[in-house]
Scaffold this active site. Structure first.
Site, PDB file in Angstrom:
ATOM      1  CG  ASP A   7     -12.323  59.599  64.210  1.00 47.27           C
ATOM      2  OD1 ASP A   7     -11.225  59.367  63.698  1.00 47.27           O
ATOM      3  OD2 ASP A   7     -13.068  60.528  63.853  1.00 47.27           O
ATOM      4  CG  HIS A  57      -5.517  54.826  62.615  1.00 54.01           C
ATOM      5  ND1 HIS A  57      -5.168  53.967  61.617  1.00 54.01           N
ATOM      6  CD2 HIS A  57      -6.857  54.757  62.700  1.00 54.01           C
ATOM      7  CE1 HIS A  57      -6.246  53.408  61.112  1.00 54.01           C
ATOM      8  NE2 HIS A  57      -7.284  53.881  61.749  1.00 54.01           N
TER       9      HIS A  57
END
Ligand code: IMP
Length: 434
Positions: free
Chosen positions: A13, A41
């Protein structure tokens, strides 16, 4: 150019998707090389706000081909759903390609992921429950089903029929689950139902299926620009992450060569992506974690909630030891530092430059193999002044407040690698290139 690998330098992340989306404008081919729909994403671009799980972030550039490499594990119905979502937003997905050698995530992998986590109890890993680990287990155990089987229905049916008796025996070994999860168990082991759903998805996906290595090879021959899009980060790497709190593939560049299908020497540059602070989802030690108002502020300002699972991410100060560890393993040419604007609100910012073991006073500047040692290590912080100014409109290095530049320069020193990109917001334009 050139082949550039974009690799996560922390716990995942870090903002790889937005970095790939930014770089994909100049790339002819983007390849995802590992993981599955455990990835998340978030990409914000002129077309809208998108959450991608499997599909590479270059999909929004019509001139860019996107390949799900052989190292990825694919849940076909989930991929069809993701493609449908993009279609709804006006993208036909014609620029998506799927390696015929990629392995499949089967319904029973998702079930096993859940059963295994239940059994771990307090020791659970906090997986995404997407079946990723069990799918890689079957790949290594040489009993997996692959994308190529989806387009050969007879092979698919035969391999499924061969797999299920063993799966039923394994599932029967979790007697507590039989009642509570009876419906899930039935669905995940129902041969006809699985074959119907997967072969239907296979029909939908067939036009995207290619000889991945052939596609990559042609692209290399033509001297095209290729981006290798990593999933997760070094601290969750199967070999190098904090075992067992890891994923089941290799996010580091070594995994990129293997999972994309290109020679290791073809990778010209490795761009590390690090967030200006630390986040993680899932269990396991996280030395700089903040369970106080500063942690809340990071979560809130950074909107730190999992893209795939919606889970609140654990937040903390930047961990320079973890990033330096990643630098050594991945050999970054440079680093893209993301979400610097999230720190705009802080009057002081801490950075862990080392760890200290309270048991013996030893200072650590690397990540130990022992997870129980890692669990007790405490961060050794240095404090830097905040800038308390809005950076989101800054477009050049010179426009950043002096304290923000000093922060970036200090992280650069600690990583021993140049920081080439600094992002100050999720939009494509909010990227400062030094
Ligand atoms: P798995 O990959 O679902 O087996 O999960 C293994 C570990 O990786 C867990 O700690 C997950 O929370 C973490 N993880 C998996 N995918 C992601 C992601 O996209 N972002 C952050 N953490 C992830």
């Amino acid at each position: 150019m050139s082949v550039i690998a974009v690799v996560g330098a922390q716990w995942g992340d870090e903002g790889k998707g937005r970095v790939v989306d930014y770089l994909a404008e100049d790339a002819e081919l983007v390849i995802r090389y590992g993981g599955g729909n455990n990835a998340g994403h978030t990409v914000v671009n002129p077309h809208g706000h998108f959450k991608l799980h499997l599909i590479p972030s270059g999909i929004f550039h019509p001139g860019t081909r996107n390949l799900l490499g052989n190292g990825v594990v694919i849940n076909p119905p989930a991929l069809v759903a993701e493609l449908d979502g993009l279609r709804g937003a006006g993208f036909d997905g014609d620029n998506l390609f799927i390696s015929d050698r990629a392995h499949l995530v089967m319904p029973y992998h998702v079930l096993l992921d859940q059963l295994e986590e239940r059994e771990r109890g307090a020791g659970k890993l906090g997986t995404t429950s997407r079946g990723i680990g069990p799918a890689y287990v079957d790949k290594v155990a040489r009993r997996g089903l692959r994308v190529i089987d989806l387009v050969e229905p007879e092979t698919f049916r035969a391999r499924l029929a061969a797999a299920l008796p063993r799966i039923r025996r394994v599932v029967a070994g979790y007697p507590g689950a039989a009642d509570e999860m009876a419906d899930e168990i039935d669905a995940a082991t129902d041969e006809a139902r699985i074959a119907d759903a997967y072969l239907a998805a296979g029909t939908r996906l067939a036009r995207h299926v290619v000889d991945g290595q052939g596609l990559v090879d042609e692209s290399l021959e033509r001297g095209e620009r290729i981006l290798l899009e990593g999933q997760l980060g070094t601290m969750r790497d199967l070999d190098w992450g904090i075992y067992p709190y890891v994923t089941s593939s290799s996010p580091i560049p070594g995994g990129a060569s293997l999972g994309a299908g290109l020679p290791a020497v073809a990778i010209d540059q490795v761009l590390g992506v690090a967030k200006a602070y630390t986040t993680a989802v899932g269990a396991g030690p996280l030395p700089t974690e903040l369970e106080d108002a500063d942690g809340e502020l990071l979560r809130d300002r950074g909107q730190e909630y999992g893209t795939s699972t919606g889970r609140a991410r654990r937040c903390g100060w930047y961990d320079a030891v973890a990033v330096r560890f990643s630098v050594r393993l991945a050999g970054y040419s440079s680093i893209a530092l993301t979400k610097v604007d999230v720190l705009d609100a802080f009057d002081r910012i801490l950075v862990a430059r080392a760890y200290r073991d309270p048991a013996d006073g030893r200072e650590w500047t690397t990540v130990p193999a022992s997870t129980s040692v890692y669990e007790r290590l405490e961060p050794v912080y240095e404090e830097l002044p905040g800038w308390q100014a809005d950076t989101t409109a800054c477009r050049t290095w010179a426009e950043l407040p002096a304290a923000a530049r000093a922060y970036v320069e200090r992280l650069e020193e600690l990583a021993s690698v140049p920081i080439s990109h600094v992002s100050v917001g999720p939009e494509r334009a909010q990227m400062i290139v030094r």
